[in-house]
Enzyme design. Sequence first.
Site, PDB file in Angstrom:
ATOM      1  N   ASP A 111      40.676 -47.567 -59.177  1.00 22.88           N
ATOM      2  CA  ASP A 111      41.299 -48.581 -60.026  1.00 22.88           C
ATOM      3  C   ASP A 111      42.224 -49.417 -59.161  1.00 22.88           C
ATOM      4  O   ASP A 111      42.777 -48.925 -58.176  1.00 22.88           O
ATOM      5  CB  ASP A 111      42.096 -47.924 -61.156  1.00 22.88           C
ATOM      6  CG  ASP A 111      41.210 -47.239 -62.189  1.00 22.88           C
ATOM      7  OD1 ASP A 111      40.100 -47.734 -62.433  1.00 22.88           O
ATOM      8  OD2 ASP A 111      41.638 -46.219 -62.748  1.00 22.88           O
ATOM      9  N   ASP A 129      35.972 -51.344 -66.016  1.00 22.93           N
ATOM     10  CA  ASP A 129      36.757 -51.140 -67.238  1.00 22.93           C
ATOM     11  C   ASP A 129      36.867 -52.440 -68.033  1.00 22.93           C
ATOM     12  O   ASP A 129      36.714 -52.451 -69.256  1.00 22.93           O
ATOM     13  CB  ASP A 129      38.168 -50.647 -66.899  1.00 22.93           C
ATOM     14  CG  ASP A 129      38.188 -49.312 -66.180  1.00 22.93           C
ATOM     15  OD1 ASP A 129      37.265 -48.501 -66.375  1.00 22.93           O
ATOM     16  OD2 ASP A 129      39.145 -49.082 -65.414  1.00 22.93           O
TER      17      ASP A 129
END
Length: 153
Positions: A111, A129
Site C-alpha cells: 500500500d 483498492d
Amino acid sequence: MLYYLIALFIIIADQLTKWLVVSHMELGQSIPVIDQVLYITSHRNTGAAWGILAGQMWFFYVITIAVIIGIVYYIQRYAKGQMLLGISLGLMLGGAAGNFIDRAARQEVVDFIHVIIVDYHYPIFNIADSSLCVGVILLFIHMLFDSGKKKEQ
C-alpha cells in the site's frame, strides 16, 4: 473484451506502482505530494482494509479466487450491452487480481497512497483498492438505474 482490458490496465498500473514503491522506497518512508493531505507512503498489509484478518492468507486466496470467478461469470453472463455494469466489474476484477498477485507473490499487499482528511489519517491503500471501491460504487449506481428501469416497465 473491453472489460477485461480495463482489468488488465488496472493490474498493470497497480503492479507497476507497487514495484516502484518497493524498489525505490524504504518501508515506512513517506513522500509528500500535497503537504498535510496526500503522501506516497511505503506500507505493507498482511490483512484486508484497516489490517483486519492480518495473516489469514489462505482465507484471502479462497475468497479472492471465488470473487474473481464470480466477476468473470457476471461479465460473461450479464455485462453484454450494459456498459456501466461491465466497467464496474472490470474495475473490480482488476482490483481483486492486483491485490491477489501481491498476496500470492509477497504474502502481503503493498500500500502507498496515504490521504489525510482534516486530522484523520485514512488507511493507506493502493490502486487495486481504489479500483475495487470505484467499481463497487459504479455497480451500485448501475443497480439504482437498472432498478428504476424495471419499475418503469
